[in-house]
Design an enzyme around this catalytic site. Structure first.
Site, mmCIF file in Angstrom:
data_model
loop_
_atom_site.group_PDB
_atom_site.id
_atom_site.type_symbol
_atom_site.label_atom_id
_atom_site.label_comp_id
_atom_site.label_asym_id
_atom_site.label_seq_id
_atom_site.Cartn_x
_atom_site.Cartn_y
_atom_site.Cartn_z
ATOM 1 C CB SER A 29 43.915 39.170 39.000
ATOM 2 O OG SER A 29 43.740 37.919 39.627
ATOM 3 C CE LYS A 65 43.107 38.671 42.905
ATOM 4 N NZ LYS A 65 41.718 39.127 43.093
ATOM 5 C CE LYS A 110 42.741 34.767 41.468
ATOM 6 N NZ LYS A 110 41.571 35.090 42.302
ATOM 7 C CG ASP A 125 42.075 36.132 45.613
ATOM 8 O OD1 ASP A 125 41.616 35.582 46.640
ATOM 9 O OD2 ASP A 125 41.364 36.496 44.653
ATOM 10 C CD GLU A 156 40.885 39.096 46.544
ATOM 11 O OE1 GLU A 156 41.899 39.591 46.015
ATOM 12 O OE2 GLU A 156 39.815 38.926 45.922
ATOM 13 C CG ASP A 181 36.307 38.112 46.120
ATOM 14 O OD1 ASP A 181 35.086 38.265 45.935
ATOM 15 O OD2 ASP A 181 37.067 37.773 45.192
ATOM 16 C CE LYS A 227 35.780 39.520 42.450
ATOM 17 N NZ LYS A 227 36.059 38.066 42.564
ATOM 18 N N GLY A 268 37.304 41.819 39.959
ATOM 19 C CA GLY A 268 36.942 41.489 38.581
ATOM 20 C C GLY A 268 36.560 40.030 38.449
HETATM 21 O O1 OSB Z 1 38.824 35.947 43.252
HETATM 22 O O2 OSB Z 1 39.098 37.853 42.404
HETATM 23 C C1 OSB Z 1 38.834 36.658 42.259
HETATM 24 C C2 OSB Z 1 38.463 35.836 38.531
HETATM 25 C C3 OSB Z 1 37.401 34.970 38.572
HETATM 26 C C4 OSB Z 1 36.849 34.644 39.787
HETATM 27 C C5 OSB Z 1 37.361 35.177 40.965
HETATM 28 C C6 OSB Z 1 38.424 36.066 40.940
HETATM 29 C C7 OSB Z 1 38.999 36.375 39.695
HETATM 30 C C8 OSB Z 1 40.167 37.233 39.546
HETATM 31 C C9 OSB Z 1 40.388 37.888 38.186
HETATM 32 O O3 OSB Z 1 41.016 37.385 40.396
HETATM 33 C C10 OSB Z 1 40.162 39.356 38.211
HETATM 34 C C11 OSB Z 1 40.069 39.927 36.816
HETATM 35 O O4 OSB Z 1 41.118 40.258 36.253
HETATM 36 O O5 OSB Z 1 38.951 40.034 36.259
HETATM 37 MG MG MG Z 2 39.185 37.190 44.946
#
Ligand code: OSB
Ligand code: MG
Length: 368
Positions: free
Chosen positions: A135, A161, A163, A188, A213, A238, A262, A290
């Site tokens: 990510s 992924k 952002k 995301d 996402e 999510d 999660k 994550g």
């Molecule tokens: O939206 O998935 C998310 C990290 C912190 C809070 C929200 C998110 C995330 C990530 C990182 O996308 C995922 C990871 O590599 O742990």
């Molecule tokens: Mg997310």
């Protein structure tokens, strides 16, 4: 199982690179590590609430309060038969899923050690290694993003992924897609859009993305349904999914076609498994999200992702994607086929490095 002492550690760990999302940028990541003692065994859990309430209303400070003033006192010295019993005893606290999930994780670690069984085996895992992706946070420009993606591809990640946020969405995704035509790519938004302005995302539908996402607000299942109706690309939720009931309602409503699971967000591993089971029964793909976990939470994520319904790669990257030094003695590394091995030692299968733990501890509290 009776737990006679809990110790809470508020950690702040420096990330190797800052992580930026639509809700903010962090250079250090906070969490609360929970140590639970039962006779001669120690179990560890990670509460993933961060310092700021950007992803959810929970923060490391609210979790500290809820854990120390309510949840831990309700569990101390009680006979805790199973995860359902633990959840039942915590049921008088409304919400605060991340605080509850941290305690449930510590319970599972102890339970696995007592029964000499790995968490993966206890939860019904079927895979010795799980497919993972990376990510990637918002970068300074689309060109910088392409360069960052290229760096992770060299390391062996086969799913990426990125952002997005308003103004940094279709251009960024298009740049990555042009540079890497065959890459398994997803985006995301972390709730950065409304139904009205999310129409600007329509060009994403031409980029052959695995999924989009959480474009809209976490409390907005209905508008996700309206948005999904105009996208071919599957929407994935999510932030919106806090329970198995939410998952069922979102799927019945057509608010999404994929769910990011999660354990922290849904109140614990047992609820994460329940959502997995409900999705599997409907043929809906899930993947493990994550929260930039330490080795403790990462071990739990790997165990969870080893369940059969986790058919999409998880946001579970190698330790070195996040931390120069972790608080577990084990570091997780990426295999050449973009998988990470699932721990097979009892419980979470990791041990904590006390010196490292101390280095990153801002505050420590012993209860019991
Ligand atoms: O939206 O998935 C998310 C990290 C912190 C809070 C929200 C998110 C995330 C990530 C990182 O996308 C995922 C990871 O590599 O742990
Ligand atoms: Mg997310």
């Amino acid at each position: 199982m009776k737990i006679n002492r809990f110790t809470l550690y508020h950690l702040r760990m420096p990330l190797r690179r800052p992580f930026e999302t639509s809700f903010g940028r962090i250079s250090n990541r906070d969490c609360i590590l929970i140590e639970a003692e039962c006779e001669n065994l120690i179990g560890w859990g990670e509460c993933v609430a961060d310092r700021d309430p950007g992803y959810s209303y929970e923060t490391s400070a609210t979790a500290w309060h809820i854990l120390s003033d309510f949840l831990v006192p309700a569990l101390l010295g009680q006979e805790l038969a199973d995860a359902a019993d633990l959840q039942h005893r915590m049921g008088f606290v409304r919400g605060h899923p991340m605080a509850k999930a941290g305690l449930e994780m510590a319970w599972w670690d102890l339970y696995g050690k007592q029964n000499e069984s790995s968490l993966s085996k206890l939860l019904g895992g079927v895979r010795p290694a799980v497919e993972v992706g990376v990510s990637i946070g918002l970068q300074s420009s689309p060109a910088a993003l392409v360069e960052t993606v290229a760096g992770y591809l060299v390391q062996g990640y086969q799913r990426v992924k990125i952002k997005i946020k308003p103004g940094r969405d279709t251009g960024d995704a298009q740049a990555v897609r042009t540079a890497f035509p065959d890459l398994r790519l997803q985006v995301d938004a972390n709730s950065a859009y409304t139904l009205e302005n999310a129409t600007s995302l329509l060009p994403l539908d031409e980029l052959d993305l695995l999924l989009i996402e959480q474009p809209l607000a976490e409390d907005d299942l209905w508008d996700h349904h309206r948005l999904q109706a105009i996208f071919r690309t599957p929407l994935c939720l999510d932030e919106s999914i806090l329970s198995a009931r939410h998952a069922r309602q979102a799927l019945e409503m057509g608010a999404c076609r994929v769910i990011n699971i999660k354990a922290g967000r849904v109140g614990g591993l047992s609820q994460a498994v329940a959502i997995h089971d409900a999705c599997q029964a409907r043929g809906v793909p899930v993947w493990c999200g994550g929260m930039l976990e330490t080795g403790v939470g990462r071990a739990a994520n790997l165990a969870l992702a080893s369940l059969p319904g986790f058919s999409l790669p998880g946001d579970i990257s190698a330790t070195n994607r996040y931390y120069a030094e972790d608080i577990t003695n084990q570091r997780f590394s990426l295999n050449p086929d973009s998988t990470i091995d699932v721990p097979d030692a009892p419980g979470l299968g990791v041990t904590v490095n006390r010196q490292a733990l101390e280095r990153y501890t801002l505050e420590r509290l012993e209860l019991g």
